[in-house]
Design an enzyme around this catalytic site. Structure first.
Site, PDB file in Angstrom:
ATOM      1  N   ASN A 135      -2.431  12.843  -2.996  1.00 33.46           N
ATOM      2  CA  ASN A 135      -3.378  13.472  -4.114  1.00 33.46           C
ATOM      3  C   ASN A 135      -3.605  14.735  -3.634  1.00 33.46           C
ATOM      4  OD1 ASN A 135      -3.736  11.677  -6.301  1.00 33.46           O
ATOM      5  ND2 ASN A 135      -5.391  10.082  -5.180  1.00 33.46           N
ATOM      6  N   ASP A 185      -1.973   9.788 -10.309  1.00 40.53           N
ATOM      7  CA  ASP A 185      -1.880   9.133 -11.547  1.00 40.53           C
ATOM      8  C   ASP A 185      -0.653   8.545 -11.847  1.00 40.53           C
ATOM      9  OD1 ASP A 185      -4.702   8.801 -11.296  1.00 40.53           O
ATOM     10  OD2 ASP A 185      -5.026   9.931 -13.226  1.00 40.53           O
ATOM     11  N   ASP A 205       0.712  -1.218   0.044  1.00 36.34           N
ATOM     12  CA  ASP A 205       0.055   0.041   0.129  1.00 36.34           C
ATOM     13  C   ASP A 205       0.713   1.408   0.023  1.00 36.34           C
ATOM     14  OD1 ASP A 205      -3.044   0.652   0.714  1.00 36.34           O
ATOM     15  OD2 ASP A 205      -1.942   2.089   1.761  1.00 36.34           O
ATOM     16  N   ILE A 206       0.524   2.204  -0.810  1.00 32.22           N
ATOM     17  CA  ILE A 206       1.375   3.655  -0.871  1.00 32.22           C
ATOM     18  C   ILE A 206       1.019   4.157   0.267  1.00 32.22           C
ATOM     19  CG2 ILE A 206       1.856   5.563  -2.034  1.00 32.22           C
ATOM     20  CD1 ILE A 206       0.916   4.115  -4.650  1.00 32.22           C
ATOM     21  N   GLU A 227      -4.735   2.484  -4.132  1.00 28.43           N
ATOM     22  CA  GLU A 227      -3.353   2.669  -4.120  1.00 28.43           C
ATOM     23  C   GLU A 227      -2.886   1.388  -3.463  1.00 28.43           C
ATOM     24  OE1 GLU A 227      -4.894   4.302  -0.159  1.00 28.43           O
ATOM     25  OE2 GLU A 227      -5.456   3.984  -2.160  1.00 28.43           O
TER      26      GLU A 227
END
Length: 339
Positions: A219, A228, A211-212, A255
């Protein structure tokens, strides 16, 4: 979608006939029509030539020594089936839907036109029963032969073109449109396939969920276009580290990404996970709002199970998800292995 087109090529015809004069006449007629002609003097030689040259059409005599046309046609059908399934085996793809166009000749059912002096109903029925596409009796009516050859090759080429279009549609159906890695649908299919394969082969199956870290903050800070682009760079890093053809990288959702590693121990999966984390950090994707680093980082959860009959792959996903939660709880930007 990009249009699919066949490369320009001179159609190849394989003539299998023990009579030298017949082969010479067929070669002369077919070459005059613009075809490339390969000759074989019996069924066994014809099978070897087919495997080596992958012709567009086979002109096959029925009565020959060593292996007659009926036996040869039967063997050709087995080759078609064998190579079709080989060309569509899961193991030949990294799971990102790349079509193997080199296998299209084999994947297609090459037409077989049987040419013989046998004109009785039993022989005709037998020819079609063993897989002949069409049947022509001797003496050969060459105007009819030309038309049938032209029609069969055109059908074969159209069939190949349809296959290529279908493969491209299948590839697109398996891809995440943003990142180019496998999508969730493909992830679920591939996990089930590899789970069953590892049961048969009694081998371990590993899964990495990553997971980011603080992607919503990313964002909010840089905008969705930058978000993106970040997702695409993370996907590229994962693909770089999942090097084997059987490894699958997928966008699991939002993500979150997943990496399926067949025949990989927990130690091996941990090494891949650490490499992923380090490769991503080396990209220096700025994230000024991240509480753990000024760059984009990943939290990774690793699980490894040797699948057993009657077990389900969701237990592997649950274990990797638990490990991912623990990695986040431990401060993020780290790997955690479920034991």
């Amino acid at each position: 979608m990009k249009a699919v087109s066949l490369p320009e090529e001179q159609p190849v015809i394989l003539v299998i006939d023990d009579d030298r004069y017949t082969r010479q006449v067929l070669r002369k007629v077919m070459e005059k029509e613009g075809y490339q002609v390969i000759e074989a003097v019996n069924g066994e030689q014809g099978l070897e030539a087919y495997k080596r040259l992958k012709p567009h059409l086979v002109l096959l005599d029925a009565l020959m020594p060593v292996m007659d046309g009926f036996a040869c046609c039967t063997e050709l059908q087995m080759l078609f089936q064998k190579n079709y399934f080989h060309g569509n085996d899961n193991g030949n793809s990294n799971g990102n839907g790349n079509a193997d166009h080199q296998n299209l000749h084999f994947a297609s059912h090459t037409p077989v036109l049987m040419i013989t002096g046998l004109d009785d109903q039993e022989s005709v029925d037998r020819a079609f029963a063993v897989g002949a596409t069409d049947y022509l009796t001797k003496p050969i009516h060459f105007a009819v032969l030309r038309q049938r050859v032209r029609r069969l090759i055109q059908q074969f080429q159209l069939y190949k073109q349809l296959q290529m279009a279908n493969q491209e549609l299948q590839r697109l159906a398996n891809l995440d449109g943003l990142t180019g890695v496998a999508n969730r649908r493909r992830f679920d299919e591939y996990l089930e396939d590899e789970w069953q394969r590892m049961i048969r082969e009694k081998l371990p199956l590993s899964l990495i969920l990553c997971d980011i870290d603080f992607f919503k903050k990313y964002n909010d800070t840089y905008g969705h276009q930058a978000g993106d682009a970040c997702l695409r760079r993370v996907a590229d890093a994962l693909r770089f580290c999942a090097k084997r053809s059987v490894d699958l990288v997928a966008r699991y959702g939002g993500e979150e990404f997943a990496v399926i590693l067949p025949n990989t121990t927990a130690i091996g999966a941990s090494q891949v996970a650490e490499e992923i984390r380090e490769v991503l950090r080396s990209l220096d994707i700025t994230h000024i709002k991240s509480p753990v680093s000024k760059y984009v980082t990943l939290s990774l959860g690793i699980a490894c199970i040797q699948p057993k009959p009657q077990s389900l792959p969701n237990i592997l996903v649950a274990a990797a998800d638990k490990a991912l939660y623990q990695a986040k709880a431990a401060g993020r930007d780290c790997c955690f292995t479920d034991i």
